[in-house]
Every structure is written in C-alpha cells, then in structure tokens.
Design a protein around this motif. Structure first.
Motif, PDB file in Angstrom:
ATOM      1  N   LEU A  40      11.310   6.920  -5.786  1.00 61.59           N
ATOM      2  CA  LEU A  40      12.125   6.218  -4.355  1.00 61.59           C
ATOM      3  C   LEU A  40      13.623   6.397  -4.206  1.00 61.59           C
ATOM      4  N   HIS A  41      13.932   7.089  -3.337  1.00 58.98           N
ATOM      5  CA  HIS A  41      15.280   7.283  -3.089  1.00 58.98           C
ATOM      6  C   HIS A  41      15.746   6.009  -2.102  1.00 58.98           C
ATOM      7  N   VAL A  42      16.927   5.384  -2.506  1.00 61.46           N
ATOM      8  CA  VAL A  42      17.351   4.348  -1.419  1.00 61.46           C
ATOM      9  C   VAL A  42      18.614   4.405  -1.314  1.00 61.46           C
ATOM     10  N   ASN A  43      18.950   4.457   0.079  1.00 58.29           N
ATOM     11  CA  ASN A  43      20.591   4.431   0.515  1.00 58.29           C
ATOM     12  C   ASN A  43      20.671   3.627   1.669  1.00 58.29           C
ATOM     13  N   ALA A  44      21.832   3.440   2.114  1.00 64.45           N
ATOM     14  CA  ALA A  44      21.991   2.480   3.342  1.00 64.45           C
ATOM     15  C   ALA A  44      22.003   2.908   4.824  1.00 64.45           C
ATOM     16  N   THR A  45      21.712   4.243   5.030  1.00 65.53           N
ATOM     17  CA  THR A  45      21.489   4.628   6.382  1.00 65.53           C
ATOM     18  C   THR A  45      20.711   6.005   6.506  1.00 65.53           C
ATOM     19  N   VAL A  51      25.206  11.588   2.673  1.00 65.76           N
ATOM     20  CA  VAL A  51      24.000  11.216   1.807  1.00 65.76           C
ATOM     21  C   VAL A  51      22.683  11.335   2.651  1.00 65.76           C
ATOM     22  N   ALA A  52      22.712  11.085   3.916  1.00 58.41           N
ATOM     23  CA  ALA A  52      21.557  11.110   4.622  1.00 58.41           C
ATOM     24  C   ALA A  52      21.184  12.703   4.961  1.00 58.41           C
ATOM     25  N   GLY A  72      13.503   5.067   1.025  1.00 60.41           N
ATOM     26  CA  GLY A  72      13.771   3.830   1.902  1.00 60.41           C
ATOM     27  C   GLY A  72      15.369   3.528   2.124  1.00 60.41           C
ATOM     28  N   VAL A  73      15.341   2.777   3.365  1.00 60.02           N
ATOM     29  CA  VAL A  73      16.794   2.475   3.850  1.00 60.02           C
ATOM     30  C   VAL A  73      16.936   0.937   3.402  1.00 60.02           C
ATOM     31  N   ASP A 131      24.998   5.421  -3.762  1.00 61.04           N
ATOM     32  CA  ASP A 131      26.126   4.844  -3.574  1.00 61.04           C
ATOM     33  C   ASP A 131      26.089   3.324  -3.724  1.00 61.04           C
ATOM     34  N   PRO A 132      27.373   2.620  -3.534  1.00 53.45           N
ATOM     35  CA  PRO A 132      27.424   1.229  -3.901  1.00 53.45           C
ATOM     36  C   PRO A 132      26.680   0.249  -3.064  1.00 53.45           C
TER      37      PRO A 132
END
Ligand code: UDP
Length: 416
Positions: A40-45, A51-52, A72-73, A131-132
């Motif tokens: 599962l990749h998780v990022n903010a957008t 990154v997207a 997943g965002v 990322d953070p």
C-alpha cells in the motif's frame, strides 16, 4: 479506509524497446519472488507535484509485476495542509516556529488515517509512506501487524532543515524498516539512519506527459494557447512557489529579451490541493509579469494538462528550472527526455541530471540569461546538448529502473 486512487493499467512489456534487456530481465526475476505480495502506497494528494506523478506509473507497474498494489490518499483538509506545507518548507530550510497547535493538527490527521487503516483490517506486506505528511501513520497504527514492513520515502532535500521540525519528526523516521532518500546529500544532518536506502526517482516515458509527440502536433497545441511558434520561447513548468522562483525566471527572460527581442516566456504551473500558498504566488507572478504580452502564464485551471505540458516541453527552445531549493526536479528529467537544452540551478537533484552535458548549471540570474542567449544563438550546440541529456535520462531516470530498485528493496525486507 483511505481514499483509493485508481491509476489505470500499464504493462512492462510496452517499455521493452526503450530500456536495456538486462533491466527488463531483472524486473521479471524480482516479480517471480514477490508475486502476490500486498503493497500500500500512502501519500497526501492524488494530484499535482512529483509524488503523485510517480505513483500513477509505479502502482500500475507493480500490479503488472504480480503484486497486489494499492494507492491510498490520507485524510487531509486545509488546516492540515497548511501545517504540512510549513513543515515541508521548514525541512527545506525555512524559518519556522513549531507550535503545539501545529503538532496537534499534524498528529490528529495522521491518527485518523491510521485508525481508518486499522479498521479496514487488511493485511499489508509493505506499507510505503511518501513524504512527511503521512509519516506518523506508522506510529498511530501500531505498525498494523507483525509481518508488515514499513518504508518511508523522503522526496525532498532535508540537508539544512529547521531544527525544531527535524527534532520532532526524526524519531518517527528512524522507526521505519527502511528510509529511502534520493541521494545521500538530502539526508538530515546528525540523524543516524541505519536502514537508509538511496534511490533516485524517475519519469514514465510512455505517459501522456512524456510520450513522443510530433513537432507538428506539439506546435499545433502550443499555438492554440496564443504562443507564436515562429518565435523562440523559454519555458518553466513548476508549482507557483517561492522555491521555484518564477519571479527570477521573469528576470532571466527580461535580460534575454534585451539581446533577443523576439523571445517569449511561458510559465506553466499546476495548482495542487496540498499547496495553499500556490494562489498567493500565482497572483504575485501575474502581477510581476503584467504589461508584457510575450509572457504567458498557464495552469491546469486554464486547461494545461499532461499533453499540453508535453507539447510545451517538446517545443521549448530552452527549458529553465530556476529553483532555489529542489527535490529531485522531475520537470528537468521530463525536459531532458524531450531532448531540450536545460538551464537550471545547481540545487537538489538537478546537478545529478545535467552533469553529463545535457544542460547548463547556473547560480545567478545573469548566468541563466547568458546561458539562454548562448543556446538561442547556437542551435547546433543546443541540439547536441538535448541529445546528450536524453541518453542520460534513458540510462538512469526512467520508471523501470525505479521499479527494479523498489522491488529489490521489498525482496530484501521480506526475505524472499
Ligand atoms: N507539473 C504539471 N503541471 C504543472 C506543473 C507541474 O504537470 O503545471 C508536474 C511536472 O510535469 C512534474 C511535477 O508536476 O511532473 C513536478 O515535479 P518536480 O519534482 O519537478 O517538483 P515538485 O512539484 O514535486 O516539487
């Protein structure tokens, strides 16, 4: 559960003619070992920024390699994005006073995302956190399960960070099973990272942003935006952000115009959801450009999507990247892949990309202007530079190489 992104389908076989055979075979061998593993990749957008951009290619290729890979965002809203934007700037060196409130907001959104993951009760072999913004999900989820391995991928340069933010987040960073940085020079000072892995990012040569466009098609697209394709133009594609220095690019263009009056400037910037500063800077830039009909400002909100960015990058006479701080600088990779000569600041991942003669590194506005003038006046020099840059990208910065490096890390962490 977190908001899932559907990144569509891709097949590694389509990349066969572009990449080296041994790389292709290496990926196949790793795929065999990792078949069925859940990632599962998780990022903010899901939109805007590098990154997207990477995940839209990497996730489908990991699926094609036989992994059960999802993206997943995390949960987010304006207060959270304001805080994480400040963290992002602070980690790149900006002044910042870390408040109790900012920490509370940051922690609350991470806690909510972590809870959602726990409640979903899905098993993951690899949690890949980018990322953070979602960094604390591991902490708040309790690691999910014994067998889950956690990777934190830092896409930014944290070599001269604001100490308060770094001291706050570094225990969480260290708690991961692996920390990926683009290069050693980006790692934070005085933080011991025993599980450090160095992997540069990459671009997808077959995406609408980077696929081959004929000069006619590129010209047709660019001319629809009012840019005169009979005259030269300089281009910078970047978020509207002080670190990308769009005002400095306008200064460079003005110096070039004194010598080459027919030159035009195109600034393209996407407005990302996690980038509240973007609008301020957009208005600042339009104000600074006001009164000059040869400066064009476009964004995703004026219909400049991937194909249009591709067309501008394919046709630009010189691509500028005048960043003050930079992560890797995927836009530079994109321009080099289109065989464009690049004039770019000596920051972040840019030197690593243009060090083989694919561009000119600059430190100041006059140097940038001088480099642009030289390239505009000497098309043969510009042509050779473009070809050199393209081959450097082919050898080092295309997605299959990134896929191979990530899969090799998964295999190591999972012991397969
Ligand atoms: N980008 C875009 N449209 C824009 C501005 C940027 O599609 O108007 C894309 C750009 O092509 C690149 C990414 O956003 O793929 C930016 O990545 P980079 O590493 O250069 O910078 P970041 O925004 O991650 O700091």
């Amino acid at each position: 559960m977190l908001q899932r992104v559907n990144p569509g389908n891709k097949s590694l076989t389509d990349y066969r003619s572009i990449i080296r055979r041994d790389l292709y075979e290496e990926i196949q061998e790793l795929s065999e070992r990792l078949r069925g593993k859940r990632v599962l990749h998780v990022n903010a957008t899901s939109f805007g920024g590098g990154v997207a951009e990477i995940l839209y290619t990497l996730v489908p290729l990991m699926r094609d390699a036989g992994l059960e890979c999802e993206w997943g965002v995390m949960f987010g809203a304006e207060p959270f994005f304001n805080v994480t934007k400040s963290f992002h700037n602070a980690l790149q060196g900006a002044d910042y006073d870390l408040s109790v409130e900012a920490r509370a907001i940051y922690e609350e959104y991470n806690r909510q995302s972590a809870m959602a993951l726990r409640e979903a009760k899905e098993e993951w072999d690899i949690m890949f956190i980018h990322d953070p913004q979602p960094l604390l999900i591991k902490h708040f989820s309790g690691g999910l399960s014994e067998k889950t391995k956690w990777i934190w991928r830092c896409h930014i340069d944290t070599s001269t960070p604001n100490r308060q933010v770094l001291d706050y987040i570094s225990p969480y960073i260290k708690d991961y099973d692996a920390q990926i940085y683009t290069m050693r020079e980006y790692t934070p000072p005085d933080v011991d990272l025993p599980n450090l892995v160095l992997i540069p990012p990459a671009i997808d040569p077959l995406s609408p942003k980077n696929m081959a466009l004929s000069a006619e098609d590129a010209s047709y697209i660019v001319s629809q935006f009012g840019v005169d394709t009979e005259r030269p133009f300089l281009l910078q594609v970047s978020r509207f952000d002080p670190w990308k220095d769009p005002l400095g690019v306008i200064d460079v263009y003005r110096l070039v115009k004194e010598e080459i009056p027919e030159v035009q400037l195109v600034l393209v910037g996407s407005m990302a959801h996690d980038d509240p500063e973007g609008w301020d800077y957009w208005y600042k830039t339009t104000g600074y450009a006001a009164g000059d009909d040869d400066i064009f400002l476009f964004s995703n909100l004026t219909n400049v999507g991937a194909i249009e960015v591709n067309a501008f990058q394919s046709l630009a006479d010189v691509v500028i990247q005048k960043s003050i701080r930079e992560g890797f600088g995927l836009v530079v990779t994109e321009a080099l892949w289109k065989a464009r000569p690049v004039v770019a600041s000596r920051v972040g991942g840019i030197p690593m990309q243009v060090n083989k003669g694919g561009g000119i590194l600059i430190d100041t506005i006059p140097e940038a202007a001088e480099a642009c003038i030289k390239l505009l006046k000497d098309p043969e020099f510009a042509y050779k530079m473009g070809r050199t840059g393209k081959e450097h990208v082919r050898a080092n910065f295309l997605t299959p190489r990134l896929l191979r490096d990530d899969l090799a890390l998964f295999a190591k962490l999972l012991g397969v």
